[in-house]
Every structure is written in structure tokens, then in C-alpha cells.
Design an enzyme around this catalytic site. Structure first.
Site, mmCIF file in Angstrom:
data_model
loop_
_atom_site.group_PDB
_atom_site.id
_atom_site.type_symbol
_atom_site.label_atom_id
_atom_site.label_comp_id
_atom_site.label_asym_id
_atom_site.label_seq_id
_atom_site.Cartn_x
_atom_site.Cartn_y
_atom_site.Cartn_z
ATOM 1 N N LYS A 1 0.840 -1.189 0.000
ATOM 2 C CA LYS A 1 0.000 0.000 0.000
ATOM 3 C C LYS A 1 0.876 1.239 0.000
ATOM 4 C CE LYS A 1 -0.674 1.222 4.803
ATOM 5 N NZ LYS A 1 -0.283 2.625 4.659
ATOM 6 N N HIS B 1 -6.619 -0.270 6.015
ATOM 7 C CA HIS B 1 -6.529 -0.941 7.311
ATOM 8 C C HIS B 1 -7.864 -0.965 8.062
ATOM 9 C CE1 HIS B 1 -2.359 -1.237 6.633
ATOM 10 N NE2 HIS B 1 -1.996 -0.062 7.084
#
Length: 485
Positions: free
Chosen positions: A144, A236
Site C-alpha cells: 500500500k 486498514h
């Protein structure tokens, strides 16, 4: 969790911070535990070091400090270094990828390409690998952030998807590899106790927090163009929410688990831009004190624009429009320079409908489950019990599952588990493209509104963020866990 067969693990960004702090330490721990096939090789890719000797010296200096608390076993370390090959490579030189292909011809087994680089390099690297045939029968790991918004994320996924099939692509989110997240699945789907209570009838609210004491450190330029909503929420926090709220999967195979997570993401109540001020709080830290040390304001950090409106704190109220969760608020929170470093999931159960034992039994939060992801990985169930002595006086007590005390074998770090899963071809803990798209679609109205509106709310470093985040919960008769007492 041992690797089933031989492998070649190719690490782009081999001298970068992520490789030094997480990836190479995780591979070392797996090696020391005997979890890697003896013939497996690691090929580090970078453009800074001249040869293998210089690179191993760099690894010696920068990786050892990040291995487990038990320290380095010198024999295991030496044999781990024997696994590492090094290729100096300039991403702009096609002939360097020919050299990489030639260097890998005699290396064994499954090929894994880990892109520990900025997302702007994902597509050029993938195309260069394909140009020399290295995309065939290989796996690609993408770190990411994957894109800046839905459009850029789709552009990366489209381009990578032309080169690698979806089952070859591993989009990594290290929170999904944490032991308590795995235990949340075991707790819900392996026991008859919790699953009947895991619904709107018995759950009053759920909080998910990822808080950091650190600021942006040396990542100011990156962070100022990203912000907490992109960096933490759309991957997340929404991934943790989907794990908490998902329906029981048919099995634990990769598509069954990810299908259920996707259903949660698609059931998120759409955000009406007119309601964003009620449902979302953004903040930016100012100068303050953390553990007795003065820390600067975000706007004065290196690489940050002095007039930046980038958020370093986000709090959200989220609802899931399905039968299990309708009407239950999920409160998400993340931020930098907060009062403590903590990641946790708090499930607040509803109080008893009638109490013969007095007001304490009717207090919100009397029964709750707290799943701590960091710094200490625990699961704690709070309930009420009678205090010793005369009278029926109730007090909060808790039952603990402290993994390091109950299980004598050492815990596996998140990256270690995920890297072994990649090598073994297990996709369940990695984000599928349709999950990622659903997350971006949900956050995009907030991104657009904040881009067009004013500055984030200030909060002093060392606090728990803007007061508006607490006020949002107070409207629902609750508070963040650390504010209870």
C-alpha cells in the site's frame, strides 16, 4: 506454516526502510524457525549498492536491530545471509531486467516479486518483468497505498491485471496477518459462545482504533499528499471492519473469506456529502508534548507544506445496511501524534434489559470485548462480578487471553505469516481487487468534500485528537474506551 517447496523471493526496494524494518526481519525469523525450504533464495534489488558484499554489509547494519526481542542467533544469521543474492538494477534500463532474468535462470522454485517501492513504480516494474518473461508462473506482492483515489487505483489494477492474473496478485495489508485478527475469526466461528451475540440485538456499538504516537517522521512529502483517510481508513480500518462484521464463510479458503468481506464493504451505508460534517471528523496535530518530550506541529515537519490542509486524524461513524448490523454504529478512529500507540477493536454489548442488581448492571460498556492488536496482543472480556464483602456491590472484572502467556511458542509477526502465505500461494489474507474498489468507492465522497472544504480541526500532539471526535460518540451516549474513566 512451513513453505511447501523451493522459492525465489525477489525484493524490489531492497535497501528501503520497509525492507530493513519488516520484510527481511520477517524472512530471517521464518528462516531461524526452519519454516523456509532449504533451497529457497532471496534476491534483493536496488540501485545503490555496488555488489553483494556491500549489500550484505548494509543488511548487517540495518536489519539486525529490527529482529525479535530474543536477538540474533549468529549461526542462523550467517546461514540466512547465504540465501541472499543481490542484483543492482536501474528501473529505467531495459537491459538490467535482462540481467535479472539471467541471474534467476538457475534459481529454484516459485517466483515471488515483492514491490516494496512507491506505487508509481508498480506498473513500470510489472511491464519490465513481462518484457523478459518473468511474469509467467510468478506471484506479485503490491504494498500500500495502491493509488491515490478510485480512478488511480483502477488504473494500477488494470495495468497490473494485463500482466498478472488476479490469483497471482497479492495486495498486502499487514493488519490482516496479526495474531488477534486471526483469533477473532477463531473466537467467532470456532465457539458457540459469541456468534449468537454477534448482531444488532446484543451489540450496542463497535469501536476500531489505530493510534500512533509518532508523527510523519521522514515521510512528510509522501504523507502530505496522502493523509490519514487514504493511508489508514480505506485499507486498514475498513479491512478490520469487514473482518469484525462479516458473515461466517463457507470455509476458510481464500475466496470464501474474501466474498464475505466484500459483502460487508458493499453494505456500508453510502455517505451523503451533506452529512459528512456529522459523520466524519478530520484533524491535524499542532505542537505538543508526548511522554515529556516536546514535538513540533505537523505543518513544520520536513516535507510538509506550511499551509497544508492534510488530515493527520480521522474519526468516522459508519453503518452497515444489513440484517445483522442495521442501526449499530461502528466508530473508526486513526491518527498520528496521539496520546498512546494502540490498535484495538472494542465490542460494546448492550446492558441487561432489566437489573435486579442496581444501576451498575445497566451501565453502558459493562459488558465488552476488547481485542488489542498492538502493542500487546490480547483479547479481554469485561463483565460484572460481586465485590467481596457485605451487600451486592458490583465491579468490573475481566477474563484475559494473553497469547504470550498462554501459548509458550513464540508468536508469529504479521509480515512473517503473510510472506509465508505468499510463498505457499494462500490468498485469504490478501485484498482482492473488488474489495479494494468497494473501499475506495465508499471513502471517495469524503475525500471530495474535504478537498473542497476548509482546514482540519487542530489538536495538540499527545492528546486523543479533536474534541469533535468525542462529541460524535457522546451523541450516541458512549465514549472512546480510554475516555471512560
Amino acid at each position: 506454516m512451513h513453505t511447501d517447496s523451493s522459492f525465489t523471493f525477489v525484493l524490489f526496494g531492497g535497501t528501503g526502510d520497509l525492507s530493513m524494518r519488516k520484510i527481511l526481519p520477517a524472512l530471517y525469523e521464518a528462516h531461524r524457525a526452519g519454516m523456509l525450504a532449504a533451497s529457497g533464495k532471496i534476491v534483493a534489488i536496488a540501485r545503490h549498492e555496488e555488489d553483494r558484499g556491500h549489500y550484505l554489509q548494509w543488511v548487517n547494519e540495518h536489519v539486525k536491530t529490527h529482529v525479535s526481542k530474543s536477538g540474533v542467533d549468529e549461526d542462523a544469521w550467517s546461514s540466512f545471509l547465504d540465501r541472499i543474492e543481490y542484483v543492482k538494477l536501474d528501473l529505467g534500463r531495459a537491459e538490467d531486467f535482462v540481467m535479472l532474468r539471467d541471474a534467476m535462470q538457475d534459481l529454484p522454485g516459485t517466483r515471488v516479486f515483492y514491490l516494496a517501492t512507491g506505487p508509481s513504480l508498480f506498473v513500470p516494474i510489472c511491464r519490465a518483468l513481462a518484457s523478459v518473461g518473468l511474469n509467467e508462473n510468478a506471484r506479485i506482492v503490491l504494498e500500500k497505498p495502491l493509488g491515490y483515489d478510485l480512478r488511480s487505483s483502477n488504473a494500477i489494477n488494470d495495468a497490473v491485471g494485463e500482466i498478472f492474473a488476479e490469483e497471482q496478485i497479492y495486495r498486502i495489508d499487514h493488519y490482516l496477518g496479526k495474531e488477534p485478527v486471526q483469533n477473532l475469526l477463531a473466537l467467532r466461528f470456532g465457539n458457540a459462545l459469541f456468534e449468537p451475540l454477534w448482531r444488532r440485538d446484543w451489540v450496542e456499538s463497535i469501536q476500531i482504533t489505530i493510534a500512533e504516537e509518532l508523527g510523519v517522521e521522514a515521510r512528510g512529502d509522501f504523507y502530505d499528499n496522502t493523509g490519514a483517510l487514504r493511508d489508514m481508513v480505506q485499507n486498514h480500518l475498513l479491512q478490520l471492519l469487514s473482518i469484525v462484521a462479516m458473515e461466517p464463510p463457507h470455509s476458510m479458503d481464500s475466496d470464501s473469506v474474501r466474498d464475505e468481506k466484500l459483502r460487508v464493504l458493499r453494505a456500508l451505508k453510502p455517505v451523503d456529502p451533506r452529512d459528512i460534517s456529522k459523520l466524519a471528523v478530520r484533524g491535524q496535530y499542532h505542537a505538543g508534548v508526548i511522554r515529556g518530550t516536546s514535538v513540533p506541529a505537523y505543518a513544520t515537519e520536513p516535507g510538509v507544506k506550511p499551509d497544508s490542509t492534510t488530515e493527520t486524524f480521522v474519526a468516522l461513524k459508519v453503518e452497515i445496511e444489513n440484517w445483522r448490523w442495521a442501526g449499530v454504529p461502528f466508530f473508526l478512529r486513526t491518527g498520528k501524534r496521539l496520546a498512546d500507540r494502540v490498535a484495538e477493536i472494542v465490542v460494546n454489548f448492550r446492558p441487561v434489559p432489566h437489573s435486579a442488581l442496581g444501576a451498575p448492571a445497566l451501565r453502558a460498556g459493562a459488558n465488552r470485548l476488547v481485542i488489542r492488536l498492538q502493542p500487546n496482543e490480547t483479547i479481554r472480556l469485561y463483565c460484572l462480578a460481586k465485590k467481596p464483602g457485605e451487600g451486592m456491590n458490583l465491579s468490573s472484572v475481566h477474563l484475559d487471553l494473553a497469547f504470550d502467556q498462554f501459548f509458550k511458542e513464540g508468536q508469529m509477526e504479521a509480515y512473517q505469516r503473510l510472506l509465508l502465505d505468499v510463498i505457499n500461494g494462500r490468498l485469504a489474507l490478501f485484498v482482492r481487487r473488488d474489495e479494494q474498489e468497494a473501499a475506495w468507492k465508499w471513502v471517495e465522497p469524503i475525500l471530495n468534500e474535504w478537498a473542497a472544504s476548509g482546514k482540519p480541526k487542530p489538536y495538540a500532539a499527545g492528546t486523543w485528537g479533536p474534541a469533535a471526535a468525542s462529541a460524535m460518540l457522546a451523541q450516541h451516549g458512549t465514549c472512546w474506551l480510554e475516555e471512560e474513566n
